[in-house]
Design an enzyme around this catalytic site. Structure first.
Site, PDB file in Angstrom:
ATOM      1  N   GLY A 192       0.842  -1.192   0.000  1.00 37.95           N
ATOM      2  CA  GLY A 192       0.000   0.000   0.000  1.00 37.95           C
ATOM      3  C   GLY A 192       0.870   1.232   0.000  1.00 37.95           C
ATOM      4  O   GLY A 192       2.056   1.164   0.310  1.00 37.95           O
TER       5      GLY A 192
ATOM      6  N   CYS B   9       5.472  -6.078   1.343  1.00 36.72           N
ATOM      7  CA  CYS B   9       5.764  -4.651   1.236  1.00 36.72           C
ATOM      8  C   CYS B   9       5.219  -3.891   2.454  1.00 36.72           C
ATOM      9  O   CYS B   9       5.690  -4.089   3.553  1.00 36.72           O
ATOM     10  CB  CYS B   9       5.217  -4.137  -0.091  1.00 36.72           C
ATOM     11  SG  CYS B   9       5.734  -2.480  -0.442  1.00 36.72           S
ATOM     12  N   TYR B  10       4.168  -3.078   2.264  1.00 35.60           N
ATOM     13  CA  TYR B  10       3.560  -2.402   3.429  1.00 35.60           C
ATOM     14  C   TYR B  10       3.148  -3.441   4.479  1.00 35.60           C
ATOM     15  O   TYR B  10       3.251  -3.216   5.681  1.00 35.60           O
ATOM     16  CB  TYR B  10       2.347  -1.596   2.965  1.00 35.60           C
ATOM     17  CG  TYR B  10       1.590  -0.877   4.078  1.00 35.60           C
ATOM     18  CD1 TYR B  10       2.056   0.321   4.602  1.00 35.60           C
ATOM     19  CD2 TYR B  10       0.403  -1.421   4.589  1.00 35.60           C
ATOM     20  CE1 TYR B  10       1.360   0.968   5.610  1.00 35.60           C
ATOM     21  CE2 TYR B  10      -0.298  -0.775   5.600  1.00 35.60           C
ATOM     22  CZ  TYR B  10       0.180   0.420   6.103  1.00 35.60           C
ATOM     23  OH  TYR B  10      -0.504   1.058   7.090  1.00 35.60           O
TER      24      TYR B  10
ATOM     25  N   GLU C 175       4.169 -10.927  -6.603  1.00 34.51           N
ATOM     26  CA  GLU C 175       3.037 -11.099  -7.534  1.00 34.51           C
ATOM     27  C   GLU C 175       3.273 -10.451  -8.894  1.00 34.51           C
ATOM     28  O   GLU C 175       2.531 -10.725  -9.832  1.00 34.51           O
ATOM     29  CB  GLU C 175       1.753 -10.527  -6.903  1.00 34.51           C
ATOM     30  CG  GLU C 175       1.680  -9.000  -6.783  1.00 34.51           C
ATOM     31  CD  GLU C 175       2.414  -8.454  -5.564  1.00 34.51           C
ATOM     32  OE1 GLU C 175       3.234  -9.195  -4.979  1.00 34.51           O
ATOM     33  OE2 GLU C 175       2.194  -7.278  -5.217  1.00 34.51           O
TER      34      GLU C 175
ATOM     35  N   HIS D 132       7.694  -7.499  -4.180  1.00 35.96           N
ATOM     36  CA  HIS D 132       6.364  -7.905  -4.664  1.00 35.96           C
ATOM     37  C   HIS D 132       6.466  -9.210  -5.459  1.00 35.96           C
ATOM     38  O   HIS D 132       6.806  -9.170  -6.638  1.00 35.96           O
ATOM     39  CB  HIS D 132       5.782  -6.817  -5.571  1.00 35.96           C
ATOM     40  CG  HIS D 132       5.322  -5.613  -4.826  1.00 35.96           C
ATOM     41  ND1 HIS D 132       4.079  -5.523  -4.268  1.00 35.96           N
ATOM     42  CD2 HIS D 132       5.961  -4.460  -4.529  1.00 35.96           C
ATOM     43  CE1 HIS D 132       3.946  -4.355  -3.660  1.00 35.96           C
ATOM     44  NE2 HIS D 132       5.073  -3.686  -3.797  1.00 35.96           N
TER      45      HIS D 132
ATOM     46  N   LYS E 285     -10.517  -9.934 -16.807  1.00 34.61           N
ATOM     47  CA  LYS E 285     -11.248 -10.257 -18.041  1.00 34.61           C
ATOM     48  C   LYS E 285     -11.124 -11.730 -18.450  1.00 34.61           C
ATOM     49  O   LYS E 285     -12.115 -12.371 -18.799  1.00 34.61           O
ATOM     50  CB  LYS E 285     -10.711  -9.381 -19.176  1.00 34.61           C
ATOM     51  CG  LYS E 285     -11.567  -9.390 -20.410  1.00 34.61           C
ATOM     52  CD  LYS E 285     -12.721  -8.466 -20.229  1.00 34.61           C
ATOM     53  CE  LYS E 285     -13.585  -8.334 -21.431  1.00 34.61           C
ATOM     54  NZ  LYS E 285     -14.577  -7.275 -21.237  1.00 34.61           N
TER      55      LYS E 285
ATOM     56  N   ASP F 274     -18.980  -8.969 -20.474  1.00 39.14           N
ATOM     57  CA  ASP F 274     -19.171  -8.847 -19.026  1.00 39.14           C
ATOM     58  C   ASP F 274     -20.640  -8.919 -18.621  1.00 39.14           C
ATOM     59  O   ASP F 274     -21.006  -9.668 -17.709  1.00 39.14           O
ATOM     60  CB  ASP F 274     -18.563  -7.535 -18.507  1.00 39.14           C
ATOM     61  CG  ASP F 274     -17.095  -7.430 -18.865  1.00 39.14           C
ATOM     62  OD1 ASP F 274     -16.492  -8.469 -19.188  1.00 39.14           O
ATOM     63  OD2 ASP F 274     -16.550  -6.308 -18.828  1.00 39.14           O
TER      64      ASP F 274
END
Ligand code: XMP
Length: 512
Positions: free
Chosen positions: A54, A81-82, A170, A168, A368, A226
């Site tokens: 964050g 991280c945060y 990810e 990170h 998506k 969607d």
């Protein structure tokens, strides 16, 4: 109930990416607000908690803080991280405000394999983006990896199964990031990894039923991916309590209204209302050539028509929308502004507030490609699930200049040929978009012995990943020749076809 990894969202732009990476490992993962009470998490069979990154500093006056009882839940916790600074701050370690922000790539050296780095190389590249720095280990922790700038790039307390990463894992630029996350899931949390789209359908159905009860839901069906997937999912959950409204604005492609009626009305047997408003739209668009005015007029009439249909239906409590995760602009209230939580951009012109409708967004955790897989799971056909993006204002922004029924028809016929030939060449689903544009110019031609003075059709066929940038697709000349020949021979009123070879930027994908 399937196992869940809860990702507490402290505002990083990567939070949803974490959840998505875990789902790629067949473990269901969901993003929760940073301060979600542990009671809520416990209700959901949570097997592990991730504290996301964050933008805040843990020292900021209104720094977002988790419910501290997450550390007493008895499930593994991974701070990223945060999230790592939080472990330091809340579990008696030492965090300092860094003099320089570590941003970008750095080399991570593993000092102790532990569970997180099991079977990984001794050093690899990782991606960082952080200000504060952990300088003293929290109680019970030990250091397991470092970078040039951080002694404590990774820490663990294996006794309590608490872990922290400064980088990170990810993001794509972190080598072996997926492996680190996989180790957390399978070596630390002992997840089974048995989550599938089919189980997602089941749990979504339960959730939708629980939220909706015996109330009535309305959904604006556009025919796009969607809203179609949202409709199919909600229909499976509550059947007749859902009514879909499809607005025929007269600006759709050939046979589109019939296709929607056939699929949703006949095959899926949904309550489908088709608002036949083509005349109204075309009447209001008469003489309008300015692209932004066209968009505004179409948007306003759409809201009017939609609202009238909702009123006709009577008692309605929920407005369902196919909002997907990338549509959510702001997901986390930072500091003083908890009201900023989740703004989504698809609201039908303020309708929810005016009609006191609650919002139902069953796809808002998904990306998506996940929505597409869900659509396939729900039995939607390929031409719906994999359809190309189509702008809300429809063909209005593809008839350059004034919109008349004649121009629209010419465009529709040309567009149909283009789609057919792209499909025959097995290229329709491989490009980002392929469509025809009607140009308001007439040029001279010759057909047989006669001179013609007719319209021009432009072909716009582009490759893209996200529509932010795009390049014109380099198609086989024989295919282009066939498309051009067919359009000129078969569409009355066209004697010239041109190919758009501009990239975005500086051009846009649409012509208006
Ligand atoms: P541009 O033309 O800006 O388009 O390069 C980027 C992507 O967005 C689609 N598009 C729209 N979609 N309403 C929409 O729902 C619109 O007004 C609109 N304008 C463009 C376009 O088709 C492309 O995929």
């Amino acid at each position: 109930m399937s196992e869940v990894i809860a990702v507490l969202d402290f505002g990083s732009q990567y939070t949803q990416v974490i959840a998505r990476r875990l789902r790629e490992c067949q473990v269901y993962s969901k993003v929760y607000r940073f301060d979600t009470p542990v009671e809520t998490l416990q209700q959901e069979n949570v097997r592990g908690v991730i504290l996301s990154g964050g933008p805040s500093s843990v020292f900021a006056k209104n720094a977002p803080m988790p419910d501290r009882r997450v550390f007493e839940m008895g499930v593994p916790v991974l701070g990223i991280c945060y999230g790592l600074q939080l472990l330091g701050f809340l579990l008696n370690g030492k965090v300092e405000k860094s003099t320089h922000r570590e941003y970008g790539r750095s080399r991570l050296t593993i000092d102790r394999e532990g569970s997180l780095f099991k079977d990984l190389p001794e050093a690899f590249q990782v991606w960082n983006s952080h200000g504060d720095r952990l300088i003293g280990l929290p109680e019970g922790f030990r250091q397991i990896a470092h970078t040039e700038n951080s002694d404590f790039a990774a820490i663990e307390d294996p006794e309590r199964s608490f872990y922290g990463l400064q980088f990170h894992p990810e993001v794509f630029h972190s080598e072996y990031g997926m492996d680190v996350l996989r180790n957390f899931l399978f070596k630390v949390c002992n997840c089974k990894g048995d989550w599938t789209m089919a189980s997602y359908v089941d749990s979504s159905i339960d959730r939708i039923r629980e939220i909706v009860g015996d109330k009535h839901v309305i959904l604006g069906l556009s025919g796009g991916v969607d809203s179609s997937v949202a409709a199919a999912l909600i229909d499976r959950a509550i059947g007749d309590q859902l009514t879909c409204v499809f607005v025929d604005n007269g600006l759709l492609r050939k046979n589109e209204v019939e296709a929607v009626e056939k699929l949703f009305g006949d095959t899926f047997e949904m309550n489908l209302v088709v608002a036949r408003s083509a005349d109204l739209f075309l009447d209001k668009l008469k003489g309008v050539t300015d692209p932004e005015r066209k968009r505004k007029i179409i948007g306003n009439i759409f809201v009017e028509v939609f609202e009238q249909e909702v009123e006709k239906i009577g008692e309605v409590d929920f407005l369902a929308q196919g909002t997907i995760y990338p549509d959510i602009i702001e997901s986390v209230p930072i500091g003083d502004n908890p009201a900023a939580l989740i703004k989504s951009h698809h609201n039908v012109g303020g309708l929810p507030e005016r009609m006191k409708l609650k919002i139902l967004e069953p796809l808002n955790q998904l990306f998506k490609d996940e929505v597409r897989r869900l659509g396939e799971e729900l039995g939607l056909p390929k031409n719906v699930v994999w359809r190309q993006p189509f702008p809300g204002p429809g063909l209005a922004v593809r008839v350059i200049g004034e919109i008349t029924p004649e121009n629209l028809n010419i465009l529709r016929e040309a567009d149909t040929i283009l789609i057919e030939e792209m499909k025959n060449a097995d290229l329709y689903y491989k490009v980002w978009q392929s469509f025809a544009v009607f140009l308001p110019v007439r040029t001279v031609g010759v057909m047989g012995d006669e001179r013609t003075y007719d319209n021009v059709i432009a072909l716009r066929i582009v490759e893209s990943i996200d529509a932010m940038t795009a390049d014109w697709a380099q198609l086989p000349h024989e295919l282009l020749q066939k498309i051009s020949n067919r359009i000129i021979n078969e569409v009355n009123g066209v004697n010239r076809v041109v190919l758009d070879i501009s990239s975005k930027p500086p051009s846009t994908i649409e012509w208006e």
